[in-house]
Enzyme design. Structure first.
Site, PDB file in Angstrom:
ATOM      1  N   PRO A 169       0.832  -1.217   0.000  1.00 15.79           N
ATOM      2  CA  PRO A 169       0.000   0.000   0.000  1.00 15.79           C
ATOM      3  C   PRO A 169       0.863   1.262   0.000  1.00 15.79           C
ATOM      4  O   PRO A 169       1.846   1.340   0.721  1.00 15.79           O
ATOM      5  CB  PRO A 169      -0.788  -0.107   1.309  1.00 15.79           C
ATOM      6  CG  PRO A 169      -0.668  -1.531   1.725  1.00 15.79           C
ATOM      7  CD  PRO A 169       0.622  -2.040   1.181  1.00 15.79           C
ATOM      8  N   GLU A 170       0.502   2.215  -0.861  1.00 19.89           N
ATOM      9  CA  GLU A 170       1.192   3.492  -0.926  1.00 19.89           C
ATOM     10  C   GLU A 170       0.212   4.585  -0.493  1.00 19.89           C
ATOM     11  O   GLU A 170      -0.891   4.282  -0.044  1.00 19.89           O
ATOM     12  CB  GLU A 170       1.723   3.726  -2.351  1.00 19.89           C
ATOM     13  CG  GLU A 170       2.662   2.611  -2.811  1.00 19.89           C
ATOM     14  CD  GLU A 170       3.183   2.813  -4.228  1.00 19.89           C
ATOM     15  OE1 GLU A 170       3.297   3.969  -4.674  1.00 19.89           O
ATOM     16  OE2 GLU A 170       3.486   1.808  -4.893  1.00 19.89           O
TER      17      GLU A 170
END
Ligand SMILES: [Zn+2]
Length: 282
Positions: A2-3
């Protein structure tokens, strides 16, 4: 992994589903998920309290608690936050469970699920942030806040050595960009991954800053990117759709959607795969 857009989507979910609800019970399965402060601190720090808000800095989720403490959640490689009615069968690798007081007659549970266990849940006294979470002070500007613009990016890149791609991944330069969005940003900026920061004109830095903001904003609107390998979902279990808009990431060997004249190529940079168009990006 996840960014920023995925973490922001989770933040919005926590804001909607968890903030303002009394946490009546806390269960910690895997100690590794709470390794920084330990099981007892997390259980005692979260039981009987309420989250007042849900904030984000880069990939860090931060919530103020009505006890005066804060909770930090980092998803790292494979962490997920899900909210489901109590009694729902929990998925494998559910390491932390918060039972939430009934809303509209339904008692829910917030689950921290993390197959690879690099993620973390930390409860801490905000006056001790520097000791407990020293990395927060070193985070670069968050690109979707007022603290970020072309001038700020130029300052962050000034004097930095090496290729642009690793610099974008460096959380001290800009907070929240990871492998997917770095590749997409460089493509939109028409810059190759191996350009050096000192080779960029003012105009190119301005375009880079604009691309960072645009790509991340568009990805948030799409609920993030869900790839087969990371299984990212939002708090309700919905997949994101920004992967459908990727122009380079995950498109190695396919035709470039921008120039339509060549295929997307891949190189490995600092152990991370990097996708780019050799014709569009110089
Ligand atoms: Zn191209």
């Amino acid at each position: 992994m996840p960014e920023l857009p995925e973490v922001e989507t989770v933040r919005r979910g926590i804001e909607e589903r968890v903030v303002g609800r009394l946490i009546t019970q806390v269960e910690v399965g895997r100690e590794r998920s709470v390794r920084r402060v330990g099981r007892e601190t997390v259980i005692h720090g979260l039981t009987g309290v309420t989250m007042l808000n849900a904030r984000r800095r880069g990939k860090y989720l931060l919530c103020d608690l009505d006890s005066g403490d804060e909770v930090m959640i980092h998803l790292r490689m494979s962490g997920r936050v899900l909210v489901e009615p109590a009694g729902t069968e929990r998925p494998p690798h559910t390491h932390v469970v918060l039972t939430l007081a009934a809303r509209d007659g339904v008692v829910d549970e917030m689950w921290f699920v993390d197959p690879r266990t690099f993620g973390e849940v930390v409860v801490f006294d905000p006056t001790c942030t520097a000791e407990v979470l020293p990395e927060l002070a070193r985070l670069g500007p968050d690109p979707i806040t007022d603290e970020f613009n072309a001038e700020v990016l130029a300052k962050q890149l000034k004097g930095k050595r090496g290729a642009l791609k690793p610099l974008l991944l460096n959380q001290h330069v800009v907070a929240g960009v990871g492998n997917i969005y770095a590749d997409e940003v460089l493509h939109r900026s028409r810059l190759r991954w191996d350009r050096t920061a000192d080779s960029l004109s003012r105009k190119q830095i301005a375009l880079l800053a604009t691309s960072i903001v645009e790509i991340l904003t568009e990805a948030i609107e799409a609920g993030g990117s869900t790839l087969v390998d990371t299984q990212y979902v939002d708090i309700e279990g919905n997949v994101g759709s920004f992967q459908e808009n990727h122009r380079v990431y995950g498109r190695v060997g396919q035709g470039c959607l921008t120039c339509g004249k060549t295929s997307i190529r891949k190189v490995v940079v600092a152990g991370r795969s990097t996708s780019f168009c050799p014709r569009c990006q110089k």
